[in-house]
Write an enzyme that holds these catalytic residues in place. Structure first.
Site, PDB file in Angstrom:
ATOM      1  N   ASP A 119      21.977  22.833  -0.129  1.00  0.00           N
ATOM      2  CA  ASP A 119      21.022  21.804  -0.507  1.00  0.00           C
ATOM      3  C   ASP A 119      20.042  22.416  -1.499  1.00  0.00           C
ATOM      4  OD1 ASP A 119      22.251  20.202   1.377  1.00  0.00           O
ATOM      5  OD2 ASP A 119      20.385  19.589   2.362  1.00  0.00           O
ATOM      6  N   ASP A 147      16.686  17.338  -2.469  1.00  0.00           N
ATOM      7  CA  ASP A 147      17.809  17.873  -1.698  1.00  0.00           C
ATOM      8  C   ASP A 147      19.089  17.955  -2.517  1.00  0.00           C
ATOM      9  OD1 ASP A 147      15.931  17.713   0.268  1.00  0.00           O
ATOM     10  OD2 ASP A 147      16.961  16.190   1.460  1.00  0.00           O
ATOM     11  N   HIS A 169      15.853  23.679   4.659  1.00  0.00           N
ATOM     12  CA  HIS A 169      14.968  23.434   3.524  1.00  0.00           C
ATOM     13  C   HIS A 169      13.732  24.334   3.613  1.00  0.00           C
ATOM     14  CE1 HIS A 169      16.941  19.200   3.121  1.00  0.00           C
ATOM     15  NE2 HIS A 169      17.775  20.200   2.868  1.00  0.00           N
ATOM     16  N   CYS A 197       9.714  17.088  -1.283  1.00  0.00           N
ATOM     17  CA  CYS A 197      11.062  16.586  -0.984  1.00  0.00           C
ATOM     18  C   CYS A 197      11.358  15.256  -1.675  1.00  0.00           C
ATOM     19  CB  CYS A 197      11.229  16.399   0.521  1.00  0.00           C
ATOM     20  SG  CYS A 197      11.247  17.920   1.471  1.00  0.00           S
ATOM     21  N   ASP A 226      10.930  24.417   1.779  1.00  0.00           N
ATOM     22  CA  ASP A 226       9.629  24.004   1.261  1.00  0.00           C
ATOM     23  C   ASP A 226       8.629  23.501   2.298  1.00  0.00           C
ATOM     24  OD1 ASP A 226      11.241  21.810   1.614  1.00  0.00           O
ATOM     25  OD2 ASP A 226      10.997  20.998  -0.401  1.00  0.00           O
TER      26      ASP A 226
END
Length: 392
Positions: free
Chosen positions: A224, A140, A273, A377, A275
């Site tokens: 991020d 992140d 995010h 992550c 992913d």
């Protein structure tokens, strides 16, 4: 957004790849001299930062946290914000992360760890007061593009000082020759957040994200690192609840003409995010979330990519996921073109990877999932062995 042109442009694309290929030997020789180098998500992994459970603190129920958390978890944040996460759960998560580190080491990867910090300490800026969060998710806060490592300007107030856990490593990499870049740090005053953003109505959120409206405004750049996905000269990013267009434009200008920054969007009422929605796992290969279709998927189809739909996760409904959805099942880490680290209980996902000719490395991770991230992550790939190429 950079788009792939019709078939008449194929020759130009081949020429571009050929030019990169002609320089690849020199590029590789230069890359190997520094401690930081990663061009994509799948080249052979040599060094990685793995996050820490220690010091993890429940964030306060601020506007930006409330915007991404499921309503059923609001009392948890409201009543326990600023305190440690449940101790027994943290102990189980810590055991999983230590086992993950052991397996990575066994697979030949050099594992680095951030410093331990007590994030319960309250801090105050001219614009807000907050406690911290954790140093669990280096993906992140840190973004590696080539030989440059970015200390990203995240949007949550509880993450304002998170970079401190990684400064020892960043200084070491810098002294070893890496480029170390810190974009403008956001003030995080009230102007950065849409104070009238709807919190409970999913239909409204769908409508607003389709209109390009999120809880973060365009008051100042923020992003991020986990909203970026790398495929050589092509960098993919989404506008989300924590990444705004000012942040994306800052990165586009900084990277310059050597890279193409593509903005992707998805049918997702609460993007945060990329992913667990769109995970590139190899040259011309991507895993997609069937519940969050990509509006720009034709870009990849025209380029001949393999597009594999992630199977539904198997994690139980009663397992606590305070920050995220079950789709962390597709939040995997590639060790190279063939090996992929996946949660050991996600049998359908394991079978998918096997059908794609990959070798799954099964690792327990479901308690670590609760803190908001999967294998991708929980890591930042500092060094992958490879050279800069084009895949579109």
């Amino acid at each position: 957004m950079a788009m792939l042109h019709p078939s008449k442009a194929i020759g130009r694309i081949f020429c571009r790849i050929e030019r990169v290929s002609q320089k690849s030997t020199l590029a590789h020789r230069i890359d190997t001299e520094g401690p930081v180098c990663s061009h994509n998500e799948w080249d052979p992994l040599e060094e990685v930062i793995v996050g820490r459970v220690e010091g993890a603190t429940i964030p306060q129920l601020t506007h930006e946290v409330k915007a991404i958390a499921y309503e059923k978890h609001w009392p948890f944040f409201k009543e326990r914000g600023g305190q440690s996460f449940p101790n027994l759960h943290l102990l189980k998560a810590q055991r999983e992360i230590e086992e993950f580190c052991r397996i990575l080491t066994h697979e030949g990867v050099n594992v680095r760890r951030p410093d331990i910090i007590d994030f319960r300490t309250e801090y105050k800026t001219p614009d807000f007061t907050s406690t911290g969060l954790y140093a669990a998710m280096p993906r992140d806060v840190l973004l590696v593009i080539g030989d440059e490592i970015f200390e990203c300007p995240m949007a949550w107030r509880s993450r304002f000082f998170e970079y401190r856990a990684y400064r020892r490593l960043l200084k070491e990499y810098f002294k070893g020759g890496a480029k170390w870049t810190a974009p403008p740090k956001p003030q995080m005053s009230d102007e950065l957040y849409d104070q009238n953003y709807p919190m409970t109505n999913v239909e409204d959120r769908h409508r607003l994200t389709a209109q390009g409206r999120f809880v973060t405004t365009e008051y100042e750049p923020c992003f991020d690192a986990a909203d970026f996905m790398r495929a050589g000269q092509d960098i993919f990013v989404q506008r989300s609840q924590v990444t705004n267009m000012m942040g994306i434009e800052w990165m586009r200008r900084h990277l310059g003409s050597q890279y193409n920054v593509h903005v992707l969007s998805f049918i997702d009422p609460n993007p945060m995010h990329i992913d667990a929605t769109f995970n590139i796992i190899g040259p011309g290969m991507v895993i997609t979330n069937p519940e969050r279709p990509c509006h720009q998927i034709s870009l990849f189809k025209k380029a001949g990519w393999t597009i594999a739909e992630a199977p539904r996760p198997t994690i139980s409904d009663d397992h606590p996921l305070w920050f995220s959805s079950k789709w962390l099942s597709m939040n995997v880490l590639m060790l190279d073109h063939h090996r992929v680290v996946v949660e050991q209980s996600e049998t359908p996902t394991i079978k998918l990877f096997e059908s794609l000719g990959l070798t799954p490395i099964k690792v327990p991770m479901k308690f670590a999932f609760s803190l908001g991230g999967g294998f991708h992550c929980w890591t930042c790939d500092v060094r992958r062995r490879g050279s800069l190429q084009s895949y579109l």
